[in-house]
Design an enzyme around this catalytic site. Sequence first.
Site, short mmCIF file in Angstrom:
data_model
loop_
_atom_site.label_atom_id
_atom_site.label_comp_id
_atom_site.label_asym_id
_atom_site.label_seq_id
_atom_site.Cartn_x
_atom_site.Cartn_y
_atom_site.Cartn_z
N LYS A 82 21.34 7.53 4.34
CA LYS A 82 20.26 7.20 3.39
C LYS A 82 18.92 7.61 3.98
CE LYS A 82 18.64 2.85 3.38
NZ LYS A 82 17.20 2.74 3.62
N ASN A 83 18.72 7.28 5.26
CA ASN A 83 17.40 7.47 5.86
C ASN A 83 17.13 8.91 6.26
OD1 ASN A 83 16.98 4.83 5.37
ND2 ASN A 83 17.13 4.16 7.51
N ARG B 84 4.20 -3.84 5.81
CA ARG B 84 4.64 -2.49 6.16
C ARG B 84 3.41 -1.57 6.17
NH1 ARG B 84 10.16 -2.06 5.20
NH2 ARG B 84 10.10 -0.16 6.43
N ASP C 120 17.83 -1.71 12.52
CA ASP C 120 18.65 -1.80 11.30
C ASP C 120 20.04 -2.36 11.57
OD1 ASP C 120 17.34 1.26 9.78
OD2 ASP C 120 16.50 -0.74 10.06
N ARG D 94 9.87 1.31 -0.51
CA ARG D 94 8.78 1.63 0.41
C ARG D 94 8.88 3.07 0.88
NH1 ARG D 94 6.68 2.48 4.73
NH2 ARG D 94 5.63 1.46 6.34
N CYS E 148 7.26 -6.03 2.15
CA CYS E 148 8.64 -6.33 1.74
C CYS E 148 9.09 -7.50 2.62
CB CYS E 148 9.53 -5.11 1.90
SG CYS E 148 9.73 -4.60 3.58
N ARG F 139 21.47 -0.92 -2.13
CA ARG F 139 20.42 0.04 -1.79
C ARG F 139 20.87 0.95 -0.66
NH1 ARG F 139 14.57 -2.39 -1.06
NH2 ARG F 139 14.38 -0.18 -0.57
C1 EPZ Z 1 12.28 3.68 8.82
O1 EPZ Z 1 11.28 2.92 8.17
C2 EPZ Z 1 13.61 3.30 8.17
N1 EPZ Z 1 13.56 3.60 6.74
C3 EPZ Z 1 13.86 1.79 8.36
O2 EPZ Z 1 15.14 1.51 7.81
C4 EPZ Z 1 13.88 1.50 9.86
O3 EPZ Z 1 14.07 0.11 10.06
C5 EPZ Z 1 12.55 1.95 10.48
O4 EPZ Z 1 12.34 3.36 10.22
C6 EPZ Z 1 12.53 1.75 11.99
O5 EPZ Z 1 13.59 2.46 12.56
C7 EPZ Z 1 13.73 4.87 6.33
O6 EPZ Z 1 13.91 5.78 7.13
C8 EPZ Z 1 13.72 5.12 4.85
P1 EPZ Z 1 8.43 2.81 10.87
P2 EPZ Z 1 9.72 3.26 8.43
O7 EPZ Z 1 7.26 3.45 10.24
O8 EPZ Z 1 9.55 4.69 8.75
C9 EPZ Z 1 4.98 -0.07 12.23
C10 EPZ Z 1 16.70 0.39 6.46
O9 EPZ Z 1 17.17 -0.76 6.57
N2 EPZ Z 1 4.10 0.89 11.58
O10 EPZ Z 1 9.20 3.56 11.92
O11 EPZ Z 1 8.97 2.69 7.31
C11 EPZ Z 1 5.91 -0.78 11.25
O12 EPZ Z 1 5.26 -1.90 10.67
C12 EPZ Z 1 15.21 0.62 6.68
O13 EPZ Z 1 17.38 1.41 6.21
C13 EPZ Z 1 2.73 0.77 11.75
O14 EPZ Z 1 2.25 -0.12 12.43
O15 EPZ Z 1 9.46 2.39 9.73
C14 EPZ Z 1 7.06 -1.18 12.12
O16 EPZ Z 1 6.72 -2.37 12.80
C15 EPZ Z 1 14.45 -0.68 6.89
N3 EPZ Z 1 1.92 1.67 11.14
C16 EPZ Z 1 7.17 -0.03 13.12
O17 EPZ Z 1 5.90 0.62 13.10
C17 EPZ Z 1 2.42 2.71 10.37
O18 EPZ Z 1 1.62 3.52 9.84
C18 EPZ Z 1 8.23 0.99 12.76
O19 EPZ Z 1 7.98 1.38 11.43
C19 EPZ Z 1 3.81 2.81 10.22
C20 EPZ Z 1 4.63 1.90 10.83
#
Ligand code: EPZ
Length: 420
Positions: free
Chosen positions: A22-23, A120, A306, A91, A115, A398
């Site tokens: 998915k990701n 986020r 995850d 998201r 969420c 999802r």
């Molecule tokens: C991706 O989300 C995945 N989703 C998430 O999987 C996964 O948990 C996450 O990466 C971490 O591995 C998809 O790929 C569609 P991040 P993403 O930006 O990219 C902070 C699932 O269950 N952050 O890597 O949105 C954020 O708050 C989903 O399949 C900032 O501070 O996650 C988090 O604490 C859930 N500023 C950390 O970084 C930003 O601009 C990692 O977030 C962006 C993120």
Amino acid sequence: MHKLVIHGGLPLKGKVSIGGSKNSSLPILAATLLTPEPCILHGVPNLSDIRYMLQILQFLGAEVEFSDSTVRVQARNVQPEAPYDLVRKMRASICVLGPLLARCHQAKVSLPGGCVIGDRPIDLHLKGLSALGAEIRVEEGYIVAQCKELKGAKVELYGKFGSTVLGTDNVLMAASLARGTTLIEGAAVEPEVADLVEFLQKMGATIRGAGTRVLEIEGVEELHGAEHTVIRDRIEASTFAVAAVMTGGELLLEGAPFSHMDSVLQTLRSCGARWDITPNGIRVWTNGPLRAFQLQTEPYPGFPTDMQAQFCALACVTPGRSTVEERIFPNRFMHVSELKRMGAQIELLGNRATIEGVSHLSGAPVMASDLRASAALVLAGLVAKGKTTVHRVYHIDRGYENIDQKLQQVGAEIRREVVS
Ligand code: EPZ
């Protein structure tokens, strides 16, 4: 609305086919906006998140066909606005921002909103795109961005929780059509980012450093259509591995991307589970009592956030005291209260759960809250005594394709019912 009704206590035995990631599929689908030519993607899972992304692409002007895990997309002409009522559903739709800026030199994308796993933020996304020359403002809940052209720049994406996966994707896609060279430092190194790099390279992008924290992108004038098969889903595979271990069964995870699952496999070994790599996938089983374990979630290649909820479920039925620390998201323990209703002994202090294994869990009606928390509740139901009913199954749909059918095929007593 559906619910899953599970009668626990049966060991799972047999083969499970692991689907496409998915990701990986979601950002690659967004990348098809970068060219007016047709793109063909194979091995795309049929999930609600994927269907949401296809709806967004269609709203943006793309022609979309999806059948038998193959998606054909052609974005001949693109309009740059992604509305709230589509973006709020998922998201990950934020990853159309970079491609819209690159293709249209403007974008209006609803802020993704929070969420259940916590706020986020997208500050790193906006920092990276601004560095490439985008003028970005937030108004009335929308990100409004424009640029005369995107120019290559040096971008640093280190965040306080590590890098950002979709933030890296957004900057990567925008930089592919920028003028000049972009250097991304602190890039995410999840396998799904490397898969996006491979797809962009097939489209004609010039990118070096795939799989490392430093990506160098030489912008090109235009990108062309491409055909690609997305990688398999390491989180789906890991979830079924935990199901095999918890139920005391043995599963062959066909097509599982074992090279992307090292931290999960090592953690399984540390708690006494057994696995081996076969030509068809990963065989997972248990050989004697499980041992308590300690884990903390980290950016790849560390233990994936995850899989945190699923390992909490495993710890509930593992003798001894296990600890699970969530270091990526501020509020990703929504599964704990529901597991406790099934008899789990869990103490939550800040971002750390201390879990005392119990002799058995008891079936109960439970409420899914987010994708991976609901997977944890299904796992708990598979081992609990009696009947577990998991409500709001749309959360699990999802990210897991036909999870009830796949579990039935390996011996679980689980059925999907429509909630009247
Ligand atoms: C991706 O989300 C995945 N989703 C998430 O999987 C996964 O948990 C996450 O990466 C971490 O591995 C998809 O790929 C569609 P991040 P993403 O930006 O990219 C902070 C699932 O269950 N952050 O890597 O949105 C954020 O708050 C989903 O399949 C900032 O501070 O996650 C988090 O604490 C859930 N500023 C950390 O970084 C930003 O601009 C990692 O977030 C962006 C993120």
